[in-house]
Design a protein around this motif. Structure first.
Motif, PDB file in Angstrom:
ATOM      1  N   ASP A 143       0.832  -1.206   0.000  1.00 35.76           N
ATOM      2  CA  ASP A 143       0.000   0.000   0.000  1.00 35.76           C
ATOM      3  C   ASP A 143       0.869   1.259   0.000  1.00 35.76           C
ATOM      4  O   ASP A 143       0.591   2.230   0.701  1.00 35.76           O
ATOM      5  N   GLN A 144       1.946   1.200  -0.761  1.00 32.63           N
ATOM      6  CA  GLN A 144       2.864   2.327  -0.895  1.00 32.63           C
ATOM      7  C   GLN A 144       3.320   2.424  -2.344  1.00 32.63           C
ATOM      8  O   GLN A 144       3.148   1.481  -3.121  1.00 32.63           O
ATOM      9  N   TYR A 146       6.487   4.633  -2.968  1.00 35.51           N
ATOM     10  CA  TYR A 146       7.909   4.993  -2.910  1.00 35.51           C
ATOM     11  C   TYR A 146       8.806   3.772  -2.749  1.00 35.51           C
ATOM     12  O   TYR A 146       9.713   3.540  -3.556  1.00 35.51           O
ATOM     13  N   GLU A 404       1.023   9.424   0.249  1.00 40.86           N
ATOM     14  CA  GLU A 404       1.289   9.003  -1.129  1.00 40.86           C
ATOM     15  C   GLU A 404       0.021   8.900  -1.967  1.00 40.86           C
ATOM     16  O   GLU A 404       0.090   8.875  -3.189  1.00 40.86           O
TER      17      GLU A 404
END
Length: 441
Positions: A143-144, A146, A404
């Protein structure tokens, strides 16, 4: 609270009773996710497009160019599934069973006999596709954006992959990891949508991974860890998925046994694995742990790199040798870190476990394989190190990143953590330079 909250941010707060996001809703801008995935794939193509003009190399001869069965083309595929990997070559009686890549080699030979170019282009395509799917799958689980992005890019440029990407035969390594990533992607879809087709596809993909490279059997232990660390699936669901994947692994072992049961393969020769020359078990295991330490060193600092090592290039060491003791202490430290951070579902811990599990069979610590050292064997395990490296740096540098879900462009991601981005760019450039230099020599 501001009224102009982005739709993505709103969606991220709307979860069902299980804690998962509702079906078909995404936390991130889908166009941005696809764009980032394409960037990762392009990086992979750029790193290895030069190999499209290469000839047959290394083990390409035993698996393809000098293999009588492979050179029969598509008509040999039935026999390929019923025989060992090197069947058709001068060396017989091996204990390898990899019918998927060998069938592909045979098909390529039918399409363009004695021509390495299609094989090299296929390697480039699979490598790039692996990078794309790796990023997409990491985004789903973490769930990111970067950490998945820089993990995938770092994986694409890592110099330890040059032997794999440049050798047609090493399609087996790439397909093993690729099909496992497909399996993980489908498992995530199944857990979130309860779609039986997805779990069936996951099982099929895992079988394809096993039939591409036997060491993929270690991935069965990574499945429950991934579900535990990165999903809110109940324990019962995790167990049921793990049982299914284990059943696939057992089925593969049965198939492999039925094919290789009459194999005359003996223990590895000293010329192939210097550990066979050890005078006692203590020396053998100490040397294996020392060599495993070398793997970790070149994964973090990939210099110097070699495609193979002969007898005495890596000397055997005893239980009192500092080289063994240093490796032992380092790995003991990593295991200690994992134990203390396991319940926190720490990404660094997961990355380290991925590495240790994926590399376990290749380490010679638990079983003796056909070689004492081969950097190509670290292709899949290197993913765990890339993830752990990105995650640990993310913990201490620009750790307070922005939300994000509000990112709308690649620039937003790069600017969100400028110092950390600068460090990753330097590492990526250094790895890329090493890779480009190595594959040109």
């Amino acid at each position: 609270m501001k009224k102009n909250i982005s739709k993505a941010a709103v969606n991220s707060t709307q979860k069902d009773k299980t804690g998962r996001k509702p079906k078909n809703e995404s936390l991130f801008n889908k166009t941005l996710v696809r764009t980032l995935g394409i960037i990762v794939a392009i990086v992979g193509v750029f790193m290895y497009i030069q190999t499209s003009s290469y000839e047959f190399t290394l083990d390409d001869y035993s698996a393809i160019k000098e293999n009588r069965l492979t050179k029969q083309g598509i008509s040999a595929i039935g026999t390929i599934f019923k025989t060992s990997y090197r069947y058709g070559y001068t060396i017989q009686g091996d204990e390898l069973y990899r019918p998927i890549p060998k069938s592909i080699y045979a098909a390529l030979w039918s399409f363009s006999p004695d021509n390495p170019t299609p094989g090299h282009w296929l390697n480039i395509f699979v490598y790039a596709l692996t990078g794309f799917l790796l990023f997409i799958t990491l985004v789903k689980y973490l769930d990111q954006l970067y950490i998945p992005f820089f993990t995938a890019v770092l994986f694409m440029v890592h110099p330890i992959h040059t032997e794999v990407a440049a050798s047609i035969k090493s399609l087996d390594e790439m397909l093993g990891l690729f099909f496992f990533i497909v399996s993980l992607y489908c498992i995530h879809k199944y857990l979130n949508e309860n779609n039986l087709i997805m779990i069936i596809t996951a099982c099929i993909s895992y079988m394809l991974a096993l039939m591409s490279k036997e060491s993929s059997i270690t991935f069965v232990a990574i499945v429950p860890l991934t579900i535990f660390f990165f999903t809110k699936a109940p324990l019962s669901k995790n167990i049921s998925v793990t049982i299914l994947m284990t059943a696939v692994a057992l089925l593969f072992l049965l198939i492999r046994y039925s094919v290789l049961k009459d194999s005359n393969a003996g223990p590895p020769a000293v010329a192939d694995n210097c550990l066979m020359a050890a005078s006692d078990i203590a020396t053998k295991k100490a040397s294996a742990i020392y060599i495993f330490g070398i793997y970790l060193k070149v994964l973090l600092l990939p210099h110097p790199l070699v495609f193979d090592t002969s007898v005495n290039q890596i000397p055997l060491v005893g239980a009192g040798d500092w080289k063994f003791l240093l490796s032992l202490v380092i790995y003991a430290g990593l295991v200690t870190y994992i134990i203390f951070n396991f319940k926190k579902k720490d990404i660094v811990s997961y990355g380290l476990m991925f590495f240790l599990i994926a590399a376990s069979l290749s380490s010679n610590i638990f079983m003796t394989i056909g070689t004492h050292y081969g950097e190509r064997l670290m292709y899949a395990p290197s993913l765990g190190i890339c993830l752990a490296l990105v995650a640990v740096l993310s913990k201490f540098i620009n750790s307070n990143s922005s939300n994000e879900s509000g990112f709308s462009s690649v620039t937003d991601i790069l600017k969100s953590r400028p110092l950390l981005t600068g460090i990753f760019v330097l590492i990526i450039l250094a790895y890329s330079a090493k890779t480009l230099d190595r594959k040109s020599t």
